[in-house]
Scaffold this active site. Structure first.
Site, PDB file in Angstrom:
ATOM      1  N   GLY A   1      90.931  82.738  73.111  1.00  0.00           N
ATOM      2  CA  GLY A   1      92.326  82.696  72.836  1.00  0.00           C
ATOM      3  C   GLY A   1      93.107  83.551  73.872  1.00  0.00           C
ATOM      4  N   PHE A   2      94.450  83.329  73.604  1.00  0.00           N
ATOM      5  CA  PHE A   2      95.206  84.128  74.609  1.00  0.00           C
ATOM      6  C   PHE A   2      95.226  85.584  74.150  1.00  0.00           C
ATOM      7  CE2 PHE A   2      99.879  85.686  73.695  1.00  0.00           C
ATOM      8  CZ  PHE A   2      99.890  86.331  75.200  1.00  0.00           C
ATOM      9  N   ILE A   3      95.264  86.190  73.250  1.00  0.00           N
ATOM     10  CA  ILE A   3      95.167  87.575  73.359  1.00  0.00           C
ATOM     11  C   ILE A   3      93.730  87.937  73.313  1.00  0.00           C
ATOM     12  CG2 ILE A   3      95.246  89.585  71.754  1.00  0.00           C
ATOM     13  CD1 ILE A   3      97.697  87.976  70.481  1.00  0.00           C
TER      14      ILE A   3
ATOM     15  N   ASN B   1      86.107  78.904  68.418  1.00  0.00           N
ATOM     16  CA  ASN B   1      85.864  77.262  68.137  1.00  0.00           C
ATOM     17  C   ASN B   1      86.634  76.502  69.057  1.00  0.00           C
ATOM     18  OD1 ASN B   1      88.360  77.669  67.122  1.00  0.00           O
ATOM     19  ND2 ASN B   1      87.850  76.562  64.983  1.00  0.00           N
TER      20      ASN B   1
ATOM     21  N   THR C   1      91.076  78.839  57.551  1.00  0.00           N
ATOM     22  CA  THR C   1      90.541  79.557  58.612  1.00  0.00           C
ATOM     23  C   THR C   1      90.922  80.952  58.434  1.00  0.00           C
ATOM     24  OG1 THR C   1      91.136  77.930  60.120  1.00  0.00           O
ATOM     25  CG2 THR C   1      90.741  79.978  61.180  1.00  0.00           C
TER      26      THR C   1
ATOM     27  N   ALA D   1      93.576  91.863  63.092  1.00  0.00           N
ATOM     28  CA  ALA D   1      94.992  91.421  63.915  1.00  0.00           C
ATOM     29  C   ALA D   1      95.615  90.514  62.929  1.00  0.00           C
ATOM     30  CB  ALA D   1      94.683  90.511  65.052  1.00  0.00           C
TER      31      ALA D   1
ATOM     32  N   TYR E   1     101.414  80.910  56.108  1.00  0.00           N
ATOM     33  CA  TYR E   1     100.778  81.689  57.107  1.00  0.00           C
ATOM     34  C   TYR E   1     100.898  83.302  56.805  1.00  0.00           C
ATOM     35  CZ  TYR E   1      99.983  83.944  61.561  1.00  0.00           C
ATOM     36  OH  TYR E   1      99.501  84.744  62.799  1.00  0.00           O
TER      37      TYR E   1
ATOM     38  N   LYS F   1      97.604  85.669  55.960  1.00  0.00           N
ATOM     39  CA  LYS F   1      97.574  87.071  56.448  1.00  0.00           C
ATOM     40  C   LYS F   1      97.767  88.274  55.715  1.00  0.00           C
ATOM     41  CE  LYS F   1      96.656  87.034  60.444  1.00  0.00           C
ATOM     42  NZ  LYS F   1      95.406  86.691  61.233  1.00  0.00           N
TER      43      LYS F   1
END
Ligand code: UDP
Length: 319
Positions: A10-12, A32, A95, A117, A149, A153
């Protein structure tokens, strides 16, 4: 050290993988490729100390093997991007909730240290002050899909702290505020890559709502530096830290700055949220971190200011 990064393409995750390789570690990444991309890791894919597994974190036998062989886990795999979350609420919840449950349960089996994270989104709808770790959360209605979301989290944080308190699992939680930089795609909603790409193409820069809402942007290199230092700091275990930059900017001001710094002739357009995300969307008016806690513990100071952050994104899209 051997380190597993979930969401490593991923980006990070890809920036974190590069940094950990530079520091001499052996890095395992699982992704994935839902929002992660092979392109993100093209500079390291043939590195002798980098290993990619293309699979879901919900695959417990694969995760069991990976977590068994590493020393530390950075758990970054999650549904990301407001557009993704609005379009795929089931995958988002599954997820984020099930994935973290798998990571923590298996990490606990082998007592491996885990970085979780998390996100500034969990603070919800605050207006009047910068956000500190122990603040209350102010969530919108369950009919507003966006909050799924934040709630998923939040549950991840509760579970991580529960594993720490009840089972002595070493966990560190970082709440990331709008993280930006090279490789972030605008495909899933994120504002800065969208603004920069539009400006460079001479297309309208599209501000959602009236643009008075504000955010605080942090460069991905500052974020991954903070994550690594928190994982190296024994006093961070069992605790939660904001990771962000306390420079606040309105989205209107951001649009102006991007236009100016790219020398673009693009118009700045305002469109209603419903047009951008469909019905059932609710924005956060403001989201600025109080970073005293991480500053006091590890001396964290963001190195990138807003202008250098924007410039790094412009340079990325130009190249
Ligand atoms: N936004 C915008 N135009 C875009 C994308 C986003 O005006 O093309 C706004 C969005 O409504 C929000 C802010 O920019 O107020 C930050 O959006 P982003 O999706 O980057 O992050 P988040 O909402 O999760 O902070």
């Amino acid at each position: 050290m051997k380190i597993l990064i979930t969401g490593g393409a991923g980006f990070i995750g890809s920036h974190l993988a590069e940094k950990l390789l530079d520091l001499g570690h052996e890095v395992f990444a699982i992704d994935n490729l839902w929002t992660g991309k092979l392109d993100n890791i093209k500079a390291i894919q043939n590195h002798e100390r980098f290993h990619l597994v293309v699979d879901t974190i919900l695959n417990e036998s694969v995760m069991n093997e990976l977590i068994f062989k590493v020393d530390h886990v950075y758990h970054l795999a999650a549904a990301v991007g407001v557009r993704n979350i609005m379009d795929h609420p089931v995958e988002t919840l599954e997820t984020n909730v099930k994935g973290t449950e798998v990571v923590l349960r298996l990490a606990n089996r082998f007592k491996k240290k885990v970085f979780i994270a998390s996100t500034s989104e969990i603070y919800g709808r605050h207006l009047d002050h910068t956000l500190a770790e122990d603040d209350n959360r102010v969530m919108g209605s369950v009919k507003k899909r966006r909050w799924a979301y934040a709630c998923s989290k939040t549950l991840d944080e509760f579970l991580a702290l529960a594993y720490h308190d009840e089972k002595k699992l070493p966990v560190v939680i970082g709440r990331l505020f709008n993280t930006v930089g090279p490789r972030q795609t605008g495909q899933y909603g994120m504002v800065l890559p969208n603004f920069v790409q539009s400006a460079l193409l001479g297309k309208p820069i599209t501000v959602y709502g009236d643009g008075t809402q504000s955010r605080s942007f942090t460069h991905v290199h500052d974020v991954i530096g903070a994550m690594i230092r928190l994982m190296d700091e024994p006093k961070a275990v069992g605790d939660v830290f904001n990771i962000g930059n306390d420079r606040e900017v309105s989205i209107n001001e951001l649009a102006e700055k991007v236009k100016e710094m790219t020398g673009s002739s693009s118009e700045i357009e305002h469109i209603p949220y419903e047009k951008a995300y469909g019905p059932g969307f609710e924005d956060m008016e403001r989201r600025c971190p109080n970073i005293d806690k991480i500053r006091n513990l590890i001396g964290f100071e963001p190195k990138y200011n807003l202008e250098s952050i924007i410039q790094s994104v412009i340079d990325y899209f130009k190249s």
